[in-house]
Design a protein around this motif. Structure first.
Motif, PDB file in Angstrom:
ATOM      1  N   HIS A   1      -7.734   8.507   1.280  1.00  0.00           N
ATOM      2  CA  HIS A   1      -7.733   6.356   0.309  1.00  0.00           C
ATOM      3  C   HIS A   1      -6.765   6.050   0.349  1.00  0.00           C
ATOM      4  N   ILE A   2      -6.131   5.405   0.236  1.00  0.00           N
ATOM      5  CA  ILE A   2      -4.817   4.954   0.746  1.00  0.00           C
ATOM      6  C   ILE A   2      -4.752   3.382  -0.865  1.00  0.00           C
TER       7      ILE A   2
ATOM      8  N   TYR B   1       0.911  -1.224  -0.092  1.00  0.00           N
ATOM      9  CA  TYR B   1      -0.023  -0.132  -0.601  1.00  0.00           C
ATOM     10  C   TYR B   1       0.608   1.384   0.758  1.00  0.00           C
ATOM     11  N   PHE B   2       0.666   2.176  -0.525  1.00  0.00           N
ATOM     12  CA  PHE B   2       0.864   3.556  -0.194  1.00  0.00           C
ATOM     13  C   PHE B   2      -0.241   4.213  -0.397  1.00  0.00           C
TER      14      PHE B   2
ATOM     15  N   GLN C   1     -13.155  -2.383  -5.374  1.00  0.00           N
ATOM     16  CA  GLN C   1     -11.678  -1.729  -5.363  1.00  0.00           C
ATOM     17  C   GLN C   1     -10.670  -1.029  -5.418  1.00  0.00           C
ATOM     18  N   SER C   2      -9.816  -0.403  -5.921  1.00  0.00           N
ATOM     19  CA  SER C   2      -8.549  -0.576  -5.134  1.00  0.00           C
ATOM     20  C   SER C   2      -7.481   0.510  -5.054  1.00  0.00           C
ATOM     21  N   PHE C   3      -8.592   0.823  -3.714  1.00  0.00           N
ATOM     22  CA  PHE C   3      -8.403   1.600  -2.662  1.00  0.00           C
ATOM     23  C   PHE C   3      -8.550   0.904  -1.040  1.00  0.00           C
ATOM     24  N   LEU C   4      -7.337   1.288  -0.358  1.00  0.00           N
ATOM     25  CA  LEU C   4      -8.188   1.140   1.555  1.00  0.00           C
ATOM     26  C   LEU C   4      -8.687   2.852   1.763  1.00  0.00           C
TER      27      LEU C   4
ATOM     28  N   VAL D   1      -5.932   2.692  10.954  1.00  0.00           N
ATOM     29  CA  VAL D   1      -6.063   1.813  10.250  1.00  0.00           C
ATOM     30  C   VAL D   1      -6.929   1.799   9.070  1.00  0.00           C
ATOM     31  N   CYS D   2      -6.539   0.710   8.525  1.00  0.00           N
ATOM     32  CA  CYS D   2      -7.219   0.630   6.839  1.00  0.00           C
ATOM     33  C   CYS D   2      -7.865  -1.084   7.179  1.00  0.00           C
TER      34      CYS D   2
END
Length: 295
Positions: free
Chosen positions: A288-289, A228-229, A265-268, A255-256
């Motif tokens: 968004h992460i 993740y980034f 989804q492409s994000f957390l 936290v995610c």
């Protein structure tokens, strides 16, 4: 002179009249409340010289009923009998006034047992501060609750008492203000222990700060690796100058939760799950992460 002689001639004559007397209730036992009854009046016929009638026309006449000695307690009501007034007519009207008749023969005063209930005071306020000022902790109201005393059926309906609206603008110093309570106006059977309260608040200089806080990914399925980034996120907080230097990244936790993401989804979504009590508010940025799943 003729007019004056005529007036004195009229006032020196004896007249018989019937007047409506209100009731002045005294010495009611504290554990009882007498329910208001607008029909509790007496029609009293008196015979007196004109001079003695003057006092009844210049003020509303009343009869005093003493609940210690003038009434009899029955099942659910007090009863007053007109014989009481005949026994004490000289004390009530004076020796120069003759009591002819009293109607009705009896008066009934319904009562209820007093209930004492403690209810919270709710602040109704619209307060704004000058830029750079705010209140760190909540406002305090002293006292924060009051006693309501009265008939059970009336008191049981009261859940809280609101204050009158308080409007304060551009506040930059401590708040100390007396506020009136918004008490029910249409019910005379209720007694309130307080009619006003004191609003207090400690006003401080405030500032905004930003810290980079590590992000933790939770609830990742066994055997799955997630990249993740970014690895850290900005936490923007609002606090008093007094606390500003004491706040560190360890005072927050972000936290995610992988289980809250969908397959498309492409994000957390980061969540701020720990906030120190040294700050008034805090938020995170970005919202968004980005992440990928390694095979």
């Amino acid at each position: 002179m003729s007019f004056i002689i005529l007036i004195f001639s009229k006032l020196s004559k004896e007249y018989t009249n019937t007047l409506t007397f209100g009731i002045d209730k005294v010495n009611i036992p504290q554990k009882y409340v007498i329910l208001n009854d607008t029909s509790a009046k007496l029609e009293i016929t008196l015979k007196a010289y004109g001079f003695n009638w003057l006092k009844y026309y210049f003020s509303k006449p009343k009869i005093t009923i003493d609940f210690k000695k003038d009434v009899q307690k029955q099942n659910g009501f007090f009863e007053w009998n007109k014989s009481n007034i005949f026994l004490h007519s000289n004390a009530e009207f004076g020796s120069q006034v003759s009591l002819i008749n009293v109607s009705p023969d009896k008066l009934i005063f319904k009562y209820d047992t007093n209930l004492v209930k403690k209810v919270p005071v709710i602040l109704n306020a619209n307060i704004s501060f000058k830029p750079g000022y705010n209140i760190f902790k909540n406002y305090t109201i002293e006292p924060d609750s009051i006693n309501v005393i009265g008939p059970n059926d009336l008191v049981s309906q009261i859940k809280q008492i609101k204050t009158e609206e308080v409007v304060l603008k551009d506040v930059n110093s401590n708040i100390l203000k007396s506020i009136k309570l918004k008490l029910p106006k249409d019910n005379k059977d209720l007694i309130f222990s307080k009619s006003e309260v004191t609003l207090k608040g400690t006003v401080e200089r405030f500032t905004e700060g930003t810290l980079k806080v590590p992000i933790n990914i939770i609830n990742v399925p066994d055997g799955m690796r997630v990249k993740y980034f970014p690895k850290v996120i900005n936490v923007i907080y609002y606090t008093s100058l007094k606390n500003y230097k004491d706040i560190t990244a360890k005072d927050f936790k972000v936290v995610c939760d992988y289980q809250k993401s969908s397959n498309t989804q492409s994000f957390l979504l980061p969540e701020l799950i720990k906030i120190t009590d040294k700050v008034k508010t805090a938020k995170i940025n970005p919202q968004h992460i980005e992440f990928i799943i390694e095979e």
